[in-house]
Design a protein around this motif. Structure first.
Motif, PDB file in Angstrom:
ATOM      1  N   TYR A 224      26.276  78.031  63.866  1.00 39.23           N
ATOM      2  CA  TYR A 224      25.794  79.386  63.545  1.00 39.23           C
ATOM      3  C   TYR A 224      25.294  79.449  62.107  1.00 39.23           C
ATOM      4  O   TYR A 224      25.776  78.717  61.234  1.00 39.23           O
ATOM      5  CB  TYR A 224      26.902  80.416  63.785  1.00 39.23           C
ATOM      6  CG  TYR A 224      27.267  80.514  65.249  1.00 39.23           C
ATOM      7  CD1 TYR A 224      26.487  81.240  66.132  1.00 39.23           C
ATOM      8  CD2 TYR A 224      28.384  79.850  65.750  1.00 39.23           C
ATOM      9  CE1 TYR A 224      26.807  81.318  67.473  1.00 39.23           C
ATOM     10  CE2 TYR A 224      28.710  79.920  67.089  1.00 39.23           C
ATOM     11  CZ  TYR A 224      27.917  80.648  67.945  1.00 39.23           C
ATOM     12  OH  TYR A 224      28.233  80.721  69.276  1.00 39.23           O
ATOM     13  N   PRO A 225      24.328  80.329  61.842  1.00 36.25           N
ATOM     14  CA  PRO A 225      23.751  80.404  60.499  1.00 36.25           C
ATOM     15  C   PRO A 225      24.757  80.888  59.442  1.00 36.25           C
ATOM     16  O   PRO A 225      25.657  81.655  59.722  1.00 36.25           O
ATOM     17  CB  PRO A 225      22.606  81.405  60.636  1.00 36.25           C
ATOM     18  CG  PRO A 225      22.729  82.036  61.967  1.00 36.25           C
ATOM     19  CD  PRO A 225      23.692  81.251  62.776  1.00 36.25           C
ATOM     20  N   ILE A 226      24.519  80.434  58.221  1.00 33.01           N
ATOM     21  CA  ILE A 226      25.343  80.827  57.079  1.00 33.01           C
ATOM     22  C   ILE A 226      24.854  82.181  56.568  1.00 33.01           C
ATOM     23  O   ILE A 226      23.668  82.362  56.303  1.00 33.01           O
ATOM     24  CB  ILE A 226      25.264  79.777  55.948  1.00 33.01           C
ATOM     25  CG1 ILE A 226      25.818  78.446  56.435  1.00 33.01           C
ATOM     26  CG2 ILE A 226      25.994  80.251  54.693  1.00 33.01           C
ATOM     27  CD1 ILE A 226      25.552  77.281  55.480  1.00 33.01           C
ATOM     28  N   MET A 227      25.780  83.142  56.450  1.00 34.67           N
ATOM     29  CA  MET A 227      25.438  84.468  55.925  1.00 34.67           C
ATOM     30  C   MET A 227      25.451  84.466  54.400  1.00 34.67           C
ATOM     31  O   MET A 227      24.573  85.038  53.763  1.00 34.67           O
ATOM     32  CB  MET A 227      26.448  85.521  56.423  1.00 34.67           C
ATOM     33  CG  MET A 227      26.418  85.759  57.910  1.00 34.67           C
ATOM     34  SD  MET A 227      27.750  86.828  58.480  1.00 34.67           S
ATOM     35  CE  MET A 227      27.656  88.200  57.397  1.00 34.67           C
ATOM     36  N   ARG A 228      26.492  83.855  53.842  1.00 33.43           N
ATOM     37  CA  ARG A 228      26.638  83.778  52.389  1.00 33.43           C
ATOM     38  C   ARG A 228      27.673  82.723  52.057  1.00 33.43           C
ATOM     39  O   ARG A 228      28.434  82.295  52.909  1.00 33.43           O
ATOM     40  CB  ARG A 228      27.028  85.129  51.796  1.00 33.43           C
ATOM     41  CG  ARG A 228      28.409  85.559  52.162  1.00 33.43           C
ATOM     42  CD  ARG A 228      28.935  86.865  51.586  1.00 33.43           C
ATOM     43  NE  ARG A 228      28.099  87.561  50.674  1.00 33.43           N
ATOM     44  CZ  ARG A 228      28.314  88.775  50.233  1.00 33.43           C
ATOM     45  NH1 ARG A 228      29.365  89.427  50.645  1.00 33.43           N
ATOM     46  NH2 ARG A 228      27.510  89.362  49.397  1.00 33.43           N
ATOM     47  N   GLN A 229      27.702  82.338  50.810  1.00 30.95           N
ATOM     48  CA  GLN A 229      28.719  81.398  50.340  1.00 30.95           C
ATOM     49  C   GLN A 229      29.714  82.161  49.470  1.00 30.95           C
ATOM     50  O   GLN A 229      29.322  82.945  48.609  1.00 30.95           O
ATOM     51  CB  GLN A 229      28.087  80.264  49.532  1.00 30.95           C
ATOM     52  CG  GLN A 229      27.338  79.285  50.397  1.00 30.95           C
ATOM     53  CD  GLN A 229      26.955  78.032  49.616  1.00 30.95           C
ATOM     54  OE1 GLN A 229      26.687  78.096  48.428  1.00 30.95           O
ATOM     55  NE2 GLN A 229      26.943  76.910  50.313  1.00 30.95           N
ATOM     56  N   LEU A 230      30.983  81.900  49.735  1.00 30.89           N
ATOM     57  CA  LEU A 230      32.040  82.531  48.960  1.00 30.89           C
ATOM     58  C   LEU A 230      32.538  81.545  47.912  1.00 30.89           C
ATOM     59  O   LEU A 230      32.893  80.416  48.240  1.00 30.89           O
ATOM     60  CB  LEU A 230      33.203  82.943  49.871  1.00 30.89           C
ATOM     61  CG  LEU A 230      32.863  83.892  51.019  1.00 30.89           C
ATOM     62  CD1 LEU A 230      34.088  84.111  51.901  1.00 30.89           C
ATOM     63  CD2 LEU A 230      32.355  85.217  50.477  1.00 30.89           C
ATOM     64  N   PRO A 231      32.568  81.953  46.638  1.00 29.79           N
ATOM     65  CA  PRO A 231      33.058  81.045  45.593  1.00 29.79           C
ATOM     66  C   PRO A 231      34.550  80.756  45.748  1.00 29.79           C
ATOM     67  O   PRO A 231      35.280  81.503  46.400  1.00 29.79           O
ATOM     68  CB  PRO A 231      32.806  81.814  44.295  1.00 29.79           C
ATOM     69  CG  PRO A 231      32.100  83.066  44.641  1.00 29.79           C
ATOM     70  CD  PRO A 231      32.113  83.222  46.115  1.00 29.79           C
ATOM     71  N   LYS A 232      34.984  79.682  45.108  1.00 31.09           N
ATOM     72  CA  LYS A 232      36.402  79.306  45.125  1.00 31.09           C
ATOM     73  C   LYS A 232      37.218  80.458  44.524  1.00 31.09           C
ATOM     74  O   LYS A 232      36.834  81.057  43.525  1.00 31.09           O
ATOM     75  CB  LYS A 232      36.608  78.036  44.302  1.00 31.09           C
ATOM     76  CG  LYS A 232      38.033  77.578  44.258  1.00 31.09           C
ATOM     77  CD  LYS A 232      38.186  76.316  43.426  1.00 31.09           C
ATOM     78  CE  LYS A 232      39.648  75.897  43.394  1.00 31.09           C
ATOM     79  NZ  LYS A 232      39.850  74.688  42.629  1.00 31.09           N
ATOM     80  N   GLY A 233      38.356  80.779  45.183  1.00 30.55           N
ATOM     81  CA  GLY A 233      39.244  81.826  44.693  1.00 30.55           C
ATOM     82  C   GLY A 233      38.894  83.237  45.167  1.00 30.55           C
ATOM     83  O   GLY A 233      39.540  84.195  44.757  1.00 30.55           O
ATOM     84  N   THR A 234      37.900  83.370  46.030  1.00 32.94           N
ATOM     85  CA  THR A 234      37.536  84.690  46.552  1.00 32.94           C
ATOM     86  C   THR A 234      38.657  85.213  47.453  1.00 32.94           C
ATOM     87  O   THR A 234      39.133  84.513  48.342  1.00 32.94           O
ATOM     88  CB  THR A 234      36.229  84.614  47.364  1.00 32.94           C
ATOM     89  OG1 THR A 234      35.194  84.095  46.538  1.00 32.94           O
ATOM     90  CG2 THR A 234      35.826  85.974  47.902  1.00 32.94           C
ATOM     91  N   VAL A 235      39.091  86.423  47.205  1.00 30.14           N
ATOM     92  CA  VAL A 235      40.134  87.047  48.020  1.00 30.14           C
ATOM     93  C   VAL A 235      39.483  87.617  49.279  1.00 30.14           C
ATOM     94  O   VAL A 235      38.447  88.290  49.211  1.00 30.14           O
ATOM     95  CB  VAL A 235      40.843  88.168  47.229  1.00 30.14           C
ATOM     96  CG1 VAL A 235      41.850  88.895  48.107  1.00 30.14           C
ATOM     97  CG2 VAL A 235      41.524  87.587  45.998  1.00 30.14           C
ATOM     98  N   VAL A 236      40.096  87.320  50.438  1.00 32.39           N
ATOM     99  CA  VAL A 236      39.578  87.809  51.718  1.00 32.39           C
ATOM    100  C   VAL A 236      40.725  88.368  52.552  1.00 32.39           C
ATOM    101  O   VAL A 236      41.881  88.006  52.353  1.00 32.39           O
ATOM    102  CB  VAL A 236      38.854  86.696  52.513  1.00 32.39           C
ATOM    103  CG1 VAL A 236      37.644  86.180  51.764  1.00 32.39           C
ATOM    104  CG2 VAL A 236      39.793  85.560  52.863  1.00 32.39           C
ATOM    105  N   LYS A 237      40.394  89.263  53.476  1.00 31.44           N
ATOM    106  CA  LYS A 237      41.350  89.791  54.443  1.00 31.44           C
ATOM    107  C   LYS A 237      41.004  89.203  55.800  1.00 31.44           C
ATOM    108  O   LYS A 237      39.837  89.200  56.200  1.00 31.44           O
ATOM    109  CB  LYS A 237      41.253  91.319  54.526  1.00 31.44           C
ATOM    110  CG  LYS A 237      41.688  92.040  53.287  1.00 31.44           C
ATOM    111  CD  LYS A 237      43.169  92.274  53.337  1.00 31.44           C
ATOM    112  CE  LYS A 237      43.596  93.278  52.287  1.00 31.44           C
ATOM    113  NZ  LYS A 237      44.996  93.607  52.423  1.00 31.44           N
TER     114      LYS A 237
END
Length: 165
Positions: free
Chosen positions: A117-130
């Motif tokens: 599947y296509p990449i929407m965005r890249q999350l940098p190291k240490g990004t907080v996610v739920k």
């Protein structure tokens, strides 16, 4: 059936709302007339007047009906606002309970679970996610995540996430 009365009659019925009662004192043979006043408004059914309602009476009645409609609309708005605020609070509480993770390296967030599947965005190291929805780690399942404070939501592989304590 309740009919509209002349204003004078209506106001006198609403504010004095009484009835006469005749009693006889048997000792002296005296007849006493008395009026009993009721504290609640009483609507008395009467036959409509033969002349109909005047323009002034129709205007007053229309004004009273308009005021009642305005009160009804305000009540509905208040009720809808309370319901909407309660729903928002339920969502916020549920969101707060979602498990929080952070990324261990730069992670590709995709439109669906899988590298095809296509990449929407890249999350940098240490990004907080739920984590909104998690697949099984054993079967290589992908997790649907949301980045707090943004509209960003997508899928990442759980091997790039660590629990935030």
């Amino acid at each position: 059936m309740i009919h509209r009365l002349s204003l004078l009659t209506a106001f006198s019925l609403l504010y004095t709302a009484g009835f006469s009662q005749t009693t006889r004192n048997t000792n002296n043979g005296v007849i006493i007339n008395s009026t009993v006043v009721v504290s609640e408004p009483v609507y008395v059914p009467v036959a409509p007047s033969s002349t109909g309602t005047s323009a002034f009476e129709r205007k007053v009645i229309r004004k009273m009906e308009d005021e009642q409609r305005a009160r009804d609309i305000e009540y509905r708005r208040t009720f809808e606002t309370i319901e909407k605020e309660a729903e928002e609070k339920r969502r916020e509480d549920a969101y707060r309970l979602l498990p929080t993770y952070y990324t261990t390296q730069v992670v590709n967030m995709r439109t669906d679970g899988g590298i095809e599947y296509p990449i929407m965005r890249q999350l940098p190291k240490g990004t907080v996610v739920k984590v909104v929805e998690g697949g099984s780690f054993l079967n290589g399942g992908w997790w649907l995540i949301h980045v707090p404070g943004t509209e960003a939501a997508g899928y990442v592989h759980p091997k790039f996430l660590k629990p935030r304590l």
